[in-house]
Enzyme design. Structure first.
Site: not given
Ligand code: NAD
Ligand code: UDP
Ligand code: UDP
Length: 311
Positions: A144, A189, A206
């Site tokens: 990508y 999600n 996180g």
């Protein structure tokens, strides 16, 4: 009123762009192979006779007449672009060559939907357009990232070599209604998990950050860039500079959806950028644009959309 070609027009961003360009009175030809996009994304627009849909893969030549080309065809979420990585690179590179060839023949203005991924895992923060990036050429995201980087190279060489009228936007994480519910991106999600009472899956600790732009703001900037003064090629960053950790995003989604899901931690995928925030000074000065929708408001709209998807 113009004849406008949108590749990838049946996808998330493409369907919003199609809606906006039709609303402005243009003729729109959507070209899409429906790999990640769907006809349902455009179903509400089909009665409009100014819209035409063509099933076509941009890695093959395309001969049509057009005034402007928005080149959006390319799977955009890690799950989808890693499903068939060779096809992802082909789509970015062969797709760009074909669309640039088409622009050269028709003398159409052409805009490339590039990405903040050209900056890779950035050492400069926030990222200005002058930053060349830190990209792994052989990792699982490379199909990508490098595909999009090569597409930018092609755009600038067609500009220098053939005097093509090009525009390049680097899009930072964008979210909103009509995101694919299973595309694995963090906003879709977390919302799907929250609405279905499933665990919220944070990858890593996180603490990695992203800056999230609501789709309406993004489309506004894209159209402004397409219609900006001749000679202004970009690349120009478009995104919302508001930066959040994935833990903050999870907590915000839980609060806004009144969900009782619990947060769990899973391994961080390789080459996952630690931080990302656009410097949008150039877009502000050249396009008189800045985002208007804050994360809470955008998430409320998106949650309302996904409630209909899950019901
Ligand atoms: P999406 O997956 O919803 O849309 C991509 C569209 O391209 C789909 O309709 C898909 O079917 C189509 N497509 C894929 N390969 C094709 C091919 N070979 N021929 C024809 N059509 C093909 O993703 P999106 O979020 O709408 O992204 C649109 C564009 O914006 C992509 O180029 C993406 O790289 C770029 N972008 C998006 C974001 C974001 O946060 N949404 C960020 C940066 C860049
Ligand atoms: N092309 C296309 N549509 C057109 C014109 C060209 O799809 O209307 C494709 C063509 O297949 C070619 C590519 O675009 O492979 C690049 O075109 P260009 O004219 O730059 O190069 P050349 O034809 O000389 O290879
Ligand atoms: N992410 C996460 N949980 C998920 C999906 C993604 O914690 O269920 C993380 C991911 O590891 C990345 C960030 O959220 O750090 C953004 O991921 P996304 O795939 O949406 O976009 P990108 O990494 O391409 O910016």
């Amino acid at each position: 009123m113009k004849k406008i070609l949108i590749t990838g027009g049946a996808g998330f961003l493409g369907s919003h762009l199609t809606e906006k360009l039709l609303r402005d009175g243009n003729d729109v030809l959507v070209v899409d192979n429906y790999f990640t996009g769907t006809k349902e994304n455009l179903a509400h627009l089909l009665p409009n006779p100014k819209l035409e849909l063509m099933r076509h893969d941009v890695t093959f030549p395309l001969y049509v007449e057009t005034d402007q080309i928005y080149n959006l065809a390319c799977p955009a979420s890690p799950v989808h672009y890693q499903y068939d990585p060779v096809q992802t690179t082909k789509t970015s590179v062969h797709g760009a060559i074909n669309m640039l060839g088409l622009a050269k023949r028709t003398r159409a203005r052409i805009l490339q939907a590039s990405t903040s991924e050209v900056y890779g895992d950035p050492e400069v923060h926030p990222q200005p357009e002058e930053y060349w990036g830190k990209v792994n050429p052989i990792g699982i995201r490379s199909c990508y990232d490098e595909g999009k980087r090569c597409a930018e190279t092609l755009f600038f060489d067609y500009n220098r070599q053939h005097n093509l009228d090009i525009k390049v936007v680097r899009i930072f994480n964008t979210y909103g209604p009509r995101m694919h519910p299973n595309d694995g991106r963090v906003v879709s999600n977390f919302i799907m998990q929250a609405l279905q009472g499933k665990d919220i899956t944070i990858y890593g600790d996180g603490q990695q950050t992203r800056s999230f732009c609501y789709v309406d703001d993004l489309i506004d900037a894209m159209v402004k860039m397409m219609n900006s003064e001749e000679g202004f090629t970009g690349p120009v960053n478009i995104g919302n500079p508001g930066e959040f950790t994935m833990l903050q995003l999870a907590e915000t989604v839980l609060k806004l959806s009144a969900s009782k899901s619990k947060i769990i931690y899973q391994p961080l995928p390789s080459d996952d950028p630690r931080q990302r925030q656009p410097n949008i000074d150039l877009a502000k000065s050249k396009l008189s644009w800045e985002p208007k929708v804050c994360l809470d408001d955008g998430l409320k709209e998106t949650i309302a959309y996904f409630r209909k998807v899950v019901s």
